[in-house]
Design an enzyme around this catalytic site. Sequence first.
Site, PDB file in Angstrom:
ATOM      1  CE1 TYR A  35      49.635  20.296  18.769  1.00 27.82           C
ATOM      2  CE2 TYR A  35      49.891  19.497  21.023  1.00 27.82           C
ATOM      3  CZ  TYR A  35      49.348  20.401  20.124  1.00 27.82           C
ATOM      4  OH  TYR A  35      48.533  21.417  20.563  1.00 27.82           O
ATOM      5  CE1 TYR A  40       7.951  14.391  54.340  1.00 28.91           C
ATOM      6  CE2 TYR A  40       8.522  15.072  52.110  1.00 28.91           C
ATOM      7  CZ  TYR A  40       7.734  14.327  52.977  1.00 28.91           C
ATOM      8  OH  TYR A  40       6.754  13.524  52.461  1.00 28.91           O
ATOM      9  CD  GLU A  76      42.520  23.121  21.439  1.00 24.86           C
ATOM     10  OE1 GLU A  76      41.917  24.003  22.077  1.00 24.86           O
ATOM     11  OE2 GLU A  76      43.760  23.098  21.296  1.00 24.86           O
ATOM     12  NE  ARG A 127       8.773  13.211  58.841  1.00 21.55           N
ATOM     13  CZ  ARG A 127       7.791  12.972  57.976  1.00 21.55           C
ATOM     14  NH1 ARG A 127       7.636  11.761  57.458  1.00 21.55           N
ATOM     15  NH2 ARG A 127       6.956  13.932  57.616  1.00 21.55           N
ATOM     16  CG  HIS A 170      47.996  29.980  25.128  1.00 27.15           C
ATOM     17  ND1 HIS A 170      48.545  30.305  23.902  1.00 27.15           N
ATOM     18  CD2 HIS A 170      47.464  28.743  24.962  1.00 27.15           C
ATOM     19  CE1 HIS A 170      48.367  29.315  23.054  1.00 27.15           C
ATOM     20  NE2 HIS A 170      47.702  28.353  23.674  1.00 27.15           N
ATOM     21  CG  ASN A 226      48.647  21.077  27.261  1.00 27.51           C
ATOM     22  OD1 ASN A 226      48.792  20.163  26.478  1.00 27.51           O
ATOM     23  ND2 ASN A 226      47.998  22.178  26.931  1.00 27.51           N
ATOM     24  CG  PHE A 240      44.877  18.279  27.394  1.00 21.76           C
ATOM     25  CD1 PHE A 240      43.590  18.328  26.910  1.00 21.76           C
ATOM     26  CD2 PHE A 240      45.898  17.959  26.513  1.00 21.76           C
ATOM     27  CE1 PHE A 240      43.294  18.078  25.585  1.00 21.76           C
ATOM     28  CE2 PHE A 240      45.621  17.699  25.171  1.00 21.76           C
ATOM     29  CZ  PHE A 240      44.312  17.766  24.713  1.00 21.76           C
TER      30      PHE A 240
END
Length: 494
Positions: free
Chosen positions: A54, A278, A411, A281, A84, A196, A327
């Site tokens: 792959y 608060y 994916e 405190r 990409h 990746n 990844f």
Amino acid sequence: MTHYISAEHLTIEKIGEIIYKGYKLELSDDAKQRIRRCRSYLDKKIARNGEPIYGVTTGFGSLCNVSIGHDHLAQLQINLIKSHACGVGERVPNDIVKIMMLLKIQSLSYGYSGCKLETVQRLVAFFNNEIYPVVYKQGSLGASGDLVPLAHMCLPLVGLGEVEYLGKVISGEEILRRKRWKAIELSSKEGLALLNGTQNMSAFAVWSILQAQRLSRWADNIAALSLDAYDGRIEPFTEAVHLVRPHKGQLETAARMRELLEGSQLIATSKAHVQDPYSFRCVPQVHGTVKDTLRYVRSVIDTEINSATDNPTVCPDEDLIISAGNFHGEPIALPMDFLAIAMSELANISERRIYRLVSGTRGLPSFLVANPGVNSGFMITQYTAASVVSLNKSLAMPSSVDSIPSCQDQEDHVSMGANAAIKLYKVVQNTERVLAIELFNAAQALDFRLPLKTSPKLLEIYDEYRKQVPFILNDELMYPYIEKSIQFLRNKLF
């Protein structure tokens, strides 16, 4: 100064030192050996293996079943980077890009990615020459790693994309020409190894942790100043109170508050009120929880930045090349969302203390100005803090609860960790702004308590701050003083 990239554990503090003190990088001999060994193994495996691997001899994502001929393996990798690089939005700041490059170099140096030594050394050269690839914040799903931002980071290696160099943006082709470098010729698997990985998310996380640690300490300092200026009580910080509920951060914060207030004339005065709101405190309980959250997130990111996170993983010792999911950003997406929530709370409680200081109670004048009415004083500083805090609450909605399938459903679950990283970055910046506004108000309020003085430790902070920001007698432009207050938090350590 030189930092040698090796198998030695890389700490978050060391990264900060490398980035902000101008270190140069150099691959250690063992790192070079690991990189060469892995690449040699991969080349031999491709040559003798008829089975598809792959991303090496196949397409990517849902194209994993498309085999690629040996004469197209290099083109496959360059096409990957080109296709990409789809980033949009604002640029990633240069210091975070520099962290990205460092983390990618570190990850590739472990020898599980299959990159050529020449490719890793070119990344080192970019780092050492302060060449910052132009990377955009938006585009990563936080699974398959940070594909889009890492594509932009790596485009200039092959003479594409853009970089910032000596303060100007130039093309990737131009920087190679100026440096007389040849474009890297990617071999099989290299584009995938570069793209990746979780280095974009991790870089934002490292930056955010470094800033959050600083701001957590400042939050205690400023809360102590505000408490003293508001005529608050010391009893809620008594150790016995916290030993019966011994969360580590709570104990640490209570001890820190006692230390900061030691010797204060103001805290020692008799009080007309029995208890404080608060926001004063419960400083140990709230600030302490932020400390505990930060400790947890830091431990997760520490593991991540010392890992190999690309795919497939090349394991020469086991004679395996395995397509898996290192990844995937889920391990750090949830913690980053958690830290954003924690830092949002640090700003939230700070804004409440600001409101108390300007409220005209406990002997302080309305809006911390001697002549209210004709003067609005610090009225609108609280508005600004409230606006920023409200935005933080929106940003604190976790990104990691979302997933949108991609790549033709191959994916089908993603972490959205990059969005968590971007939101965390913004929340940290906003928290710094709110704390700076609280400091601005606390110092003003302390002046109305004279001649009584705060503690020696807090007086040291106050005196240094007053060198930058004066007491406000009558209305004047406030925004420059808010900016000076922000810079004070960045440049002073107490």
